[in-house]
Motif scaffolding. Structure first.
Motif, short mmCIF file in Angstrom:
data_model
loop_
_atom_site.label_atom_id
_atom_site.label_comp_id
_atom_site.label_asym_id
_atom_site.label_seq_id
_atom_site.Cartn_x
_atom_site.Cartn_y
_atom_site.Cartn_z
N ALA A 49 0.80 -1.09 -0.12
CA ALA A 49 -0.09 -0.04 0.06
C ALA A 49 0.97 1.35 -0.10
CB ALA A 49 -1.06 -0.05 1.17
N CYS A 50 2.12 1.06 -0.11
CA CYS A 50 3.06 2.45 -0.11
C CYS A 50 4.00 2.31 -1.18
CB CYS A 50 3.76 2.39 1.27
SG CYS A 50 4.85 0.96 1.31
N HIS A 51 4.67 3.39 -1.58
CA HIS A 51 5.43 3.52 -2.65
C HIS A 51 6.94 3.31 -2.26
CE1 HIS A 51 2.15 6.29 -3.77
NE2 HIS A 51 2.39 5.77 -4.97
N PHE A 52 7.18 3.81 -1.21
CA PHE A 52 8.53 3.76 -0.66
C PHE A 52 8.69 3.04 0.73
CE2 PHE A 52 8.30 7.26 -3.44
CZ PHE A 52 9.51 7.13 -4.28
N VAL A 53 9.76 2.43 1.11
CA VAL A 53 9.96 1.82 2.65
C VAL A 53 11.11 2.52 3.33
CG1 VAL A 53 10.17 -0.29 3.94
CG2 VAL A 53 8.75 -0.40 1.79
N TRP A 54 10.82 2.98 4.42
CA TRP A 54 11.48 3.68 5.30
C TRP A 54 12.72 2.54 5.70
CZ3 TRP A 54 12.97 8.60 5.73
CH2 TRP A 54 14.04 9.07 7.06
N ALA A 55 13.88 2.19 5.46
CA ALA A 55 14.75 1.28 6.01
C ALA A 55 15.88 1.99 6.54
CB ALA A 55 15.43 0.62 4.63
N ILE A 56 15.52 3.29 7.14
CA ILE A 56 16.59 4.06 8.03
C ILE A 56 16.58 3.94 9.37
CG2 ILE A 56 17.25 6.56 8.27
CD1 ILE A 56 16.92 7.17 5.56
N ASP A 57 17.51 3.59 10.24
CA ASP A 57 17.51 3.40 11.67
C ASP A 57 18.67 4.11 12.34
OD1 ASP A 57 16.96 2.50 14.15
OD2 ASP A 57 17.37 0.58 13.77
N TYR A 58 18.55 5.13 13.29
CA TYR A 58 19.63 5.65 13.89
C TYR A 58 19.51 5.46 15.44
CZ TYR A 58 19.82 9.12 10.10
OH TYR A 58 19.92 9.82 8.83
N TYR A 59 18.75 4.20 15.57
CA TYR A 59 18.66 3.84 17.11
C TYR A 59 19.90 3.54 17.64
CZ TYR A 59 17.36 0.83 20.98
OH TYR A 59 17.33 0.10 22.24
N GLU A 60 20.86 2.98 17.23
CA GLU A 60 22.22 2.80 17.74
C GLU A 60 23.38 3.17 16.65
OE1 GLU A 60 22.73 -1.18 19.17
OE2 GLU A 60 21.72 -0.66 21.01
N GLU A 61 23.25 4.59 16.42
CA GLU A 61 23.78 5.29 15.06
C GLU A 61 25.16 5.04 15.04
OE1 GLU A 61 23.74 9.67 13.16
OE2 GLU A 61 22.83 9.29 15.02
N GLY A 62 25.85 4.42 14.09
CA GLY A 62 27.22 4.27 14.09
C GLY A 62 27.74 3.21 14.40
N LYS A 63 26.89 2.38 15.11
CA LYS A 63 27.23 0.83 15.34
C LYS A 63 26.25 0.02 14.97
CE LYS A 63 29.27 2.81 19.58
NZ LYS A 63 29.18 2.98 21.17
N ASN A 64 25.25 -0.67 15.63
CA ASN A 64 24.44 -1.71 15.16
C ASN A 64 23.72 -1.25 13.85
OD1 ASN A 64 23.29 -4.61 15.88
ND2 ASN A 64 21.34 -3.35 16.06
N SER A 65 23.02 -0.05 14.09
CA SER A 65 22.06 0.30 13.02
C SER A 65 22.85 0.69 11.88
CB SER A 65 21.43 1.66 13.42
OG SER A 65 22.05 2.77 13.80
N SER A 66 23.99 0.94 11.85
CA SER A 66 25.03 1.20 10.68
C SER A 66 25.44 -0.22 9.85
CB SER A 66 26.23 1.87 11.03
OG SER A 66 25.92 3.14 11.41
N TRP A 67 25.33 -1.34 10.71
CA TRP A 67 26.06 -2.52 10.35
C TRP A 67 24.59 -3.48 9.90
CZ3 TRP A 67 28.77 -3.29 15.72
CH2 TRP A 67 29.67 -2.17 15.80
#
Length: 374
Positions: free
Chosen positions: A262-280
């Motif tokens: 039902a959408c055009h784009f999907v948000w696959a961005i995550d800053y929850y543990e920025e520079g660490k887990n969310s970057s990997w």
């Protein structure tokens, strides 16, 4: 093949997904572990539950881990019957390794780690102790299961000095999870452009960015999943002030085609543990969006962005608010169709598991042990 699956949270979507995949390829799976979401979980897997634990409460989790080790005496039969053991997270690994020692049994044990918690990366004594414990326990395993090569490249190799076997199991789907027709949901190739944000909703920075992006005027955001109110305490307040953002609550796997379709784009961005887990990490929503032929949005400088560039797909950005505001203001029907066509060119082998994905469970030394080696 009998697999005993020790889980940090028997209700975790990744745990249930892994159990489903193991069964699909012929394994018999018994889930055993802790509960996080409720005192009496309503799930169909019929897990063995040691007790309830809570996110972030490491002392409480340590106490419950000790209790679980003692309680394993009640479940000796499951250790006896297991051909192979998979442990999702460090506390699950501790319970399994100690229980096997106490029982005098030898079984192939795989350590499944799909996230590197910030607690494992800090410099305080408690974090150093956890890393030491992980190093000691992982030496006794048959291998490491992880969902992203970046976890090995950035953490297990340089920090934990792990040089053992690695099984890379990305968060792909099973072809049998859904029929192609379920994902065959056409979406209007015209504004308003709808961005879906699905899964565990725990990134306050993402919510603030999406709030800003909807001010373009031709953008809507649909959120679905389990919200971490400890991480986003102002979640409801933000939605009340912005009619362009809607939230439909938690969802189950069978809802994925309808949600993503039902959408055009999907948000696959995550800053929850920025520079660490969310970057990997490589998130589930990456593969779900590609299966639904929707365009994932990712940061250029993280593993998800690198993965998408490899397949020349998705919308990869450096600065989400600025880049997406400009992009969505000028996006035409032809431009969206072009992005969608690039997504459709990603091979199924990059999105779906096949029989070889779980071959390790049938090739481990699981059949050579003596079930009576007590």
């Amino acid at each position: 093949m009998n697999v005993l699956y020790f889980a940090h949270n028997v209700e975790d979507a990744a745990v249930l997904k892994r159990a489903r995949h193991l069964r699909h390829f012929g394994a018999r799976v018994q889930i055993i572990g802790f509960s996080r979401f409720s005192s009496s979980p309503k799930i169909v897997e019929e897990p063995i539950i040691f007790g309830r634990t809570f996110d972030g409460r490491f002392f409480q989790r340590s106490v419950e881990t000790g209790k679980a080790i003692i309680r394993m005496r009640e479940h000796r039969r499951h250790l006896d019957e297991a051909d192979l053991i998979i442990c999702r997270n460090l506390e699950a690994l501790a319970v399994a390794i100690v229980a096997l020692r106490v029982a005098g049994l030898k079984r192939p044990v795989f350590y499944e780690c799909l996230d590197i918690h910030a607690k494992m990366l800090a410099g305080n004594p408690a974090s150093r102790l956890l890393r030491w414990l992980e190093r000691r326990l992982i030496r006794e395993t048959a291998g490491l299961i992880t969902s992203s090569g970046a976890f090995v490249r950035e953490y297990f190799s340089p920090i934990q000095r792990y040089d053992g076997a690695v099984i890379l199991l990305e968060n792909k789907l099973l072809p049998s999870d859904f029929t192609p027709s379920q994902f065959d949901n056409p979406v209007p190739d015209s504004p308003p452009w709808i961005i879906g944000w699905f899964g565990i909703i725990r990134c306050r920075k993402s919510l603030k960015m999406l709030d800003e992006i909807t001010k373009v005027g031709n953008v809507r955001v649909h959120i679905a999943g389990r919200v971490s109110h400890t991480q986003i305490p102002d979640f409801e307040n933000t939605l009340e002030k912005n009619p362009n953002i809607t939230y439909s609550g938690p969802y189950v796997a069978s809802d994925i085609p309808a949600l993503f379709g039902a959408c055009h784009f999907v948000w696959a961005i995550d800053y929850y543990e920025e520079g660490k887990n969310s970057s990997w990490l490589l998130p589930n929503r990456l593969y779900d969006s590609l299966a639904a032929k929707r365009v994932p949005i990712a940061l250029a400088q993280v593993e998800t962005g690198r993965w998408l560039r490899e397949y020349n797909a998705g919308k990869v950005v450096e600065s989400p608010v600025e880049d997406l505001t400009d992009f969505l203001q000028t996006l035409t029907a032809e431009g969206f169709v072009k992005h969608q066509e690039q997504v459709k060119q990603v091979p199924n082998s990059a999105i779906f598991h096949d029989a070889d994905s779980l071959r390790f469970i049938f090739t481990a030394d699981a059949r050579t042990h003596d079930h009576d080696d007590r």
